[in-house]
Design an enzyme around this catalytic site. Structure first.
Site, PDB file in Angstrom:
ATOM      1  N   SER A   1      15.666 -10.015  -0.865  1.00  0.00           N
ATOM      2  CA  SER A   1      14.728 -11.115  -0.615  1.00  0.00           C
ATOM      3  C   SER A   1      15.457 -12.410  -0.278  1.00  0.00           C
ATOM      4  O   SER A   1      16.503 -12.713  -0.857  1.00  0.00           O
ATOM      5  CB  SER A   1      13.885 -11.323  -1.881  1.00  0.00           C
ATOM      6  OG  SER A   1      13.214 -12.559  -1.813  1.00  0.00           O
TER       7      SER A   1
ATOM      8  N   TYR B   1      12.104 -14.996   4.529  1.00  0.00           N
ATOM      9  CA  TYR B   1      11.030 -15.979   4.481  1.00  0.00           C
ATOM     10  C   TYR B   1      11.467 -17.041   5.472  1.00  0.00           C
ATOM     11  O   TYR B   1      12.466 -17.715   5.257  1.00  0.00           O
ATOM     12  CB  TYR B   1      10.852 -16.541   3.068  1.00  0.00           C
ATOM     13  CG  TYR B   1       9.976 -15.680   2.200  1.00  0.00           C
ATOM     14  CD1 TYR B   1       8.774 -15.198   2.691  1.00  0.00           C
ATOM     15  CD2 TYR B   1      10.332 -15.350   0.902  1.00  0.00           C
ATOM     16  CE1 TYR B   1       7.956 -14.395   1.916  1.00  0.00           C
ATOM     17  CE2 TYR B   1       9.515 -14.552   0.127  1.00  0.00           C
ATOM     18  CZ  TYR B   1       8.328 -14.080   0.645  1.00  0.00           C
ATOM     19  OH  TYR B   1       7.517 -13.289  -0.108  1.00  0.00           O
TER      20      TYR B   1
ATOM     21  N   THR C   1       8.739 -11.369   6.500  1.00  0.00           N
ATOM     22  CA  THR C   1       7.477 -11.312   5.754  1.00  0.00           C
ATOM     23  C   THR C   1       6.502 -12.349   6.303  1.00  0.00           C
ATOM     24  O   THR C   1       6.790 -13.546   6.327  1.00  0.00           O
ATOM     25  CB  THR C   1       7.752 -11.533   4.255  1.00  0.00           C
ATOM     26  OG1 THR C   1       8.639 -10.498   3.833  1.00  0.00           O
ATOM     27  CG2 THR C   1       6.464 -11.470   3.449  1.00  0.00           C
TER      28      THR C   1
ATOM     29  N   LYS D   1       6.662  -7.530   8.016  1.00  0.00           N
ATOM     30  CA  LYS D   1       6.084  -7.050   6.756  1.00  0.00           C
ATOM     31  C   LYS D   1       4.808  -7.814   6.442  1.00  0.00           C
ATOM     32  O   LYS D   1       4.783  -9.052   6.531  1.00  0.00           O
ATOM     33  CB  LYS D   1       7.111  -7.247   5.628  1.00  0.00           C
ATOM     34  CG  LYS D   1       6.635  -6.873   4.230  1.00  0.00           C
ATOM     35  CD  LYS D   1       7.808  -6.858   3.266  1.00  0.00           C
ATOM     36  CE  LYS D   1       7.418  -6.514   1.846  1.00  0.00           C
ATOM     37  NZ  LYS D   1       6.821  -7.609   1.106  1.00  0.00           N
TER      38      LYS D   1
ATOM     39  N   HIS E   1       1.471  -7.027   0.087  1.00  0.00           N
ATOM     40  CA  HIS E   1       2.367  -7.714  -0.849  1.00  0.00           C
ATOM     41  C   HIS E   1       2.053  -7.286  -2.292  1.00  0.00           C
ATOM     42  O   HIS E   1       2.131  -8.076  -3.227  1.00  0.00           O
ATOM     43  CB  HIS E   1       2.177  -9.230  -0.689  1.00  0.00           C
ATOM     44  CG  HIS E   1       3.408 -10.056  -0.940  1.00  0.00           C
ATOM     45  ND1 HIS E   1       4.160 -10.593   0.073  1.00  0.00           N
ATOM     46  CD2 HIS E   1       4.002 -10.460  -2.091  1.00  0.00           C
ATOM     47  CE1 HIS E   1       5.163 -11.294  -0.448  1.00  0.00           C
ATOM     48  NE2 HIS E   1       5.091 -11.229  -1.762  1.00  0.00           N
TER      49      HIS E   1
HETATM   50  C1  LIG Z   1       7.934 -10.115  -8.520  1.00  0.00           C
HETATM   51  C2  LIG Z   1       7.751  -9.824  -7.063  1.00  0.00           C
HETATM   52  C3  LIG Z   1       8.450 -10.592  -6.144  1.00  0.00           C
HETATM   53  C4  LIG Z   1       8.325 -10.313  -4.784  1.00  0.00           C
HETATM   54  N1  LIG Z   1       9.091 -11.018  -3.915  1.00  0.00           N
HETATM   55  C5  LIG Z   1       9.004 -10.739  -2.602  1.00  0.00           C
HETATM   56  C6  LIG Z   1       9.837 -11.412  -1.691  1.00  0.00           C
HETATM   57  O1  LIG Z   1      10.648 -12.232  -2.063  1.00  0.00           O
HETATM   58  N2  LIG Z   1       9.694 -11.104  -0.382  1.00  0.00           N
HETATM   59  C7  LIG Z   1       8.779 -10.181   0.064  1.00  0.00           C
HETATM   60  O2  LIG Z   1       8.683  -9.945   1.256  1.00  0.00           O
HETATM   61  N3  LIG Z   1       8.002  -9.522  -0.796  1.00  0.00           N
HETATM   62  C8  LIG Z   1       8.099  -9.767  -2.114  1.00  0.00           C
HETATM   63  N4  LIG Z   1       7.343  -9.065  -2.987  1.00  0.00           N
HETATM   64  C9  LIG Z   1       6.456  -8.012  -2.483  1.00  0.00           C
HETATM   65  C10 LIG Z   1       7.198  -6.668  -2.395  1.00  0.00           C
HETATM   66  O3  LIG Z   1       8.155  -6.674  -1.393  1.00  0.00           O
HETATM   67  C11 LIG Z   1       6.227  -5.527  -2.089  1.00  0.00           C
HETATM   68  O4  LIG Z   1       5.491  -5.825  -0.929  1.00  0.00           O
HETATM   69  C12 LIG Z   1       5.268  -5.240  -3.225  1.00  0.00           C
HETATM   70  O5  LIG Z   1       5.886  -5.396  -4.485  1.00  0.00           O
HETATM   71  C13 LIG Z   1       4.748  -3.812  -3.070  1.00  0.00           C
HETATM   72  O6  LIG Z   1       3.798  -3.532  -4.006  1.00  0.00           O
HETATM   73  P1  LIG Z   1       4.084  -2.783  -5.388  1.00  0.00           P
HETATM   74  O7  LIG Z   1       4.717  -3.781  -6.291  1.00  0.00           O
HETATM   75  O8  LIG Z   1       2.713  -2.406  -5.802  1.00  0.00           O
HETATM   76  O9  LIG Z   1       4.989  -1.597  -5.109  1.00  0.00           O
HETATM   77  C14 LIG Z   1       7.450  -9.299  -4.347  1.00  0.00           C
HETATM   78  C15 LIG Z   1       6.762  -8.537  -5.276  1.00  0.00           C
HETATM   79  C16 LIG Z   1       6.911  -8.776  -6.626  1.00  0.00           C
HETATM   80  C17 LIG Z   1       6.193  -7.900  -7.600  1.00  0.00           C
HETATM   81  C1  LIG Z   2       5.311 -28.122  -6.510  1.00  0.00           C
HETATM   82  C2  LIG Z   2       4.562 -26.810  -6.433  1.00  0.00           C
HETATM   83  C3  LIG Z   2       4.869 -26.091  -5.215  1.00  0.00           C
HETATM   84  C4  LIG Z   2       4.300 -24.708  -5.104  1.00  0.00           C
HETATM   85  C5  LIG Z   2       4.811 -24.067  -3.863  1.00  0.00           C
HETATM   86  C6  LIG Z   2       5.859 -23.070  -4.180  1.00  0.00           C
HETATM   87  C7  LIG Z   2       6.714 -22.733  -3.014  1.00  0.00           C
HETATM   88  C8  LIG Z   2       7.775 -21.753  -3.382  1.00  0.00           C
HETATM   89  C9  LIG Z   2       7.251 -20.385  -3.390  1.00  0.00           C
HETATM   90  C10 LIG Z   2       8.297 -19.350  -3.403  1.00  0.00           C
HETATM   91  C11 LIG Z   2       7.580 -18.053  -3.343  1.00  0.00           C
HETATM   92  C12 LIG Z   2       8.491 -16.891  -3.330  1.00  0.00           C
HETATM   93  C13 LIG Z   2       7.616 -15.748  -3.381  1.00  0.00           C
HETATM   94  C14 LIG Z   2       8.252 -14.524  -3.879  1.00  0.00           C
HETATM   95  C15 LIG Z   2       7.226 -13.485  -3.639  1.00  0.00           C
HETATM   96  O1  LIG Z   2       7.144 -12.993  -2.557  1.00  0.00           O
HETATM   97  C16 LIG Z   2       6.281 -13.115  -4.668  1.00  0.00           C
HETATM   98  O2  LIG Z   2       5.399 -12.292  -4.363  1.00  0.00           O
HETATM   99  O3  LIG Z   2       6.344 -13.603  -5.786  1.00  0.00           O
END
Ligand SMILES: Cc1cc2nc3c(=O)[nH]c(=O)nc-3n(C[C@H](O)[C@H](O)[C@H](O)COP(=O)(O)O)c2cc1C
Ligand SMILES: CCCCCCCCCCCCCCC(=O)C(=O)O
Length: 389
Positions: free
Chosen positions: A128, A152, A178, A260, A284
């Site tokens: 990520s 991202y 993504t 994605k 997601h």
């Molecule tokens: C804690 C957490 C963080 C995630 N962070 C990202 C991320 O940084 N980038 C992204 O494309 N998807 C992120 N995802 C989504 C995953 O890539 C994926 O699409 C999703 O977890 C799939 O569903 P599942 O958890 O039911 O297997 C995140 C998911 C979770 C649970």
């Molecule tokens: C001052 C508040 C600001 C809120 C905006 C937050 C922006 C940062 C967000 C980072 C998100 C990263 C996401 C990771 C992910 O994909 C997930 O599902 O969790």
């Protein structure tokens, strides 16, 4: 002869002859509850939580459970090979570890441990942008193993370019962009605890280590970490992006690009028209649009629209080997696994992630064998029946 993932079953039973049992459950649906008992409410809520009241995450599970496998008999499944071609590479099984940000909230070894687990099992690791560990350090932990970088897409074009250059130099072969997170969704479990690790500088390692990012700061990160965090918040994503902007990525990344978060067949067609190489059909894990269509319900339409032009991958709701089978039957080339490996990491570090991979693929291997399939490509829509209710 290809690896038989099902041999993990023998290994477990044979170890049992000396009294040993697995350290973690082999039913991966039990990991969430166990993680909840062992880790704090903030991290667990962040990982297990979803958008809104959780209906999209529940729909993901329901859409997979509603589809049932129709086994076939007497089809010689003695020798099996789960390998698949994905984006020009041969993978040992139709599985990759999804990009999951901020893994240090689960375990101090974070992304490096998860990446090493993927490497040890031959499963690609998707790092990520929002990782707790800089991409170069994760790459080093993996040696030559297959790795993809999830982008991202930062608002600042120089930071975007720098991320792509760094990922290329660090040996990430594919770019996973993504699209479904131009804003963070309404996540009550996190909001109720006012918990967002990024605001404490956790999950920002790629940004804080980036020369182009740092060039935009008045003071070094360590002198004014709050200003660095706010700079990150301001550039993390860009809701103004639209389809023509993809040309920038095509010009600045020479390997495969996968989008994605695609759920609509027309978006998949637009991805193909923009010269992309693949899509991940994903909502997601139910974390972005509350009330969205289940990812498994979206998959057949996307496959029908672009299956002959793009590599179609799938995630959201996969918890068991039979879920992987169902995704393949609906037309996915491979699946990305999200939360289960994050729980495995939280419970037992690298070994926990390896346990999750091995359980999932052993169960897939056995499900295939018991349903009459020696290779993934014989699995198709006729391998499933959709039930009502
Ligand atoms: C804690 C957490 C963080 C995630 N962070 C990202 C991320 O940084 N980038 C992204 O494309 N998807 C992120 N995802 C989504 C995953 O890539 C994926 O699409 C999703 O977890 C799939 O569903 P599942 O958890 O039911 O297997 C995140 C998911 C979770 C649970
Ligand atoms: C001052 C508040 C600001 C809120 C905006 C937050 C922006 C940062 C967000 C980072 C998100 C990263 C996401 C990771 C992910 O994909 C997930 O599902 O969790």
């Amino acid at each position: 002869m290809a690896k038989h993932w099902a041999d993990f079953q023998y290994e477990i039973y044979l170890n049992g002859m000396t009294g040993a049992v697995p350290r973690l459950p082999t039913d991966l649906t039990r990991l969430e509850e166990l993680t909840g008992q062992r880790l704090g409410p903030g991290p667990v809520g962040y990982v297990a939580g979803s958008a809104g009241d959780g209906s999209t995450a529940r729909a993901n599970r329901a859409a997979l459970e509603r589809r049932r496998i129709v086994p076939r008999m007497l089809r010689d499944v003695h020798e099996r090979d789960l390998s698949v071609e994905v984006l020009g590479r041969t993978l040992p099984a139709p599985l990759a570890l999804a990009p999951v940000g901020v893994l240090s909230i689960m375990h101090p070894d974070a992304e490096s441990a998860a990446a090493r687990a993927g490497a040890a099992q031959g499963v690609p690791f998707v790092l990520s942008s929002a990782s707790s560990t800089p991409m170069e350090q994760v790459a080093e932990a993996m040696g030559g193993a297959e790795r993809w970088f999830q982008l991202y897409w930062p608002k600042d074009v120089e930071v975007a370019r720098s991320f792509l250059d760094r990922a290329k130099a660090a040996g990430f072969t594919a770019l996973v962009v993504t699209l479904d997170t131009p804003l963070l969704s309404w996540r009550p479990r996190d909001l109720d605890q006012a918990y967002l690790p990024f605001l404490h500088g956790v999950g920002t390692a790629n940004y804080f280590s980036d020369p182009a990012f740092r060039a935009g700061l008045a003071k070094p990160v360590h002198e004014d970490p709050d200003a660095a965090v706010m700079h990150f918040v301001g550039m993390f994503a860009d809701p103004a992006k639209s389809w023509p902007d993809l040309a920038f990525l095509r010009e600045n990344w020479d390997g495969p690009i996968v989008l994605k978060g695609v759920l609509h067949p027309d978006d998949a067609r637009l991805a193909a028209d923009a010269g992309m190489d693949g899509v991940v059909v994903s909502n997601h894990g139910g974390r972005q649009v509350a009330g969205a269509i289940a990812a498994a319900d979206a998959l057949p339409g996307v496959v029908e629209a672009v299956g002959d032009r793009l590599t179609v991958l799938f995630d959201s709701g996969v918890r068991t080997g039979d879920d992987v089978f169902k995704a393949l039957a609906l037309g996915a080339r491979a699946v990305l696994l999200g939360r289960p490996y994050a729980y495995g990491l939280g419970l037992d570090g690298q070994a926990g992630v390896e346990h999750v991979i091995r359980c999932l693929l052993a169960e897939l291997d056995l499900t295939m064998a018991l349903s009459g399939h020696a290779i993934p490509s014989t699995i198709g829509p006729e391998s499933l029946m959709e039930t009502v209710g």
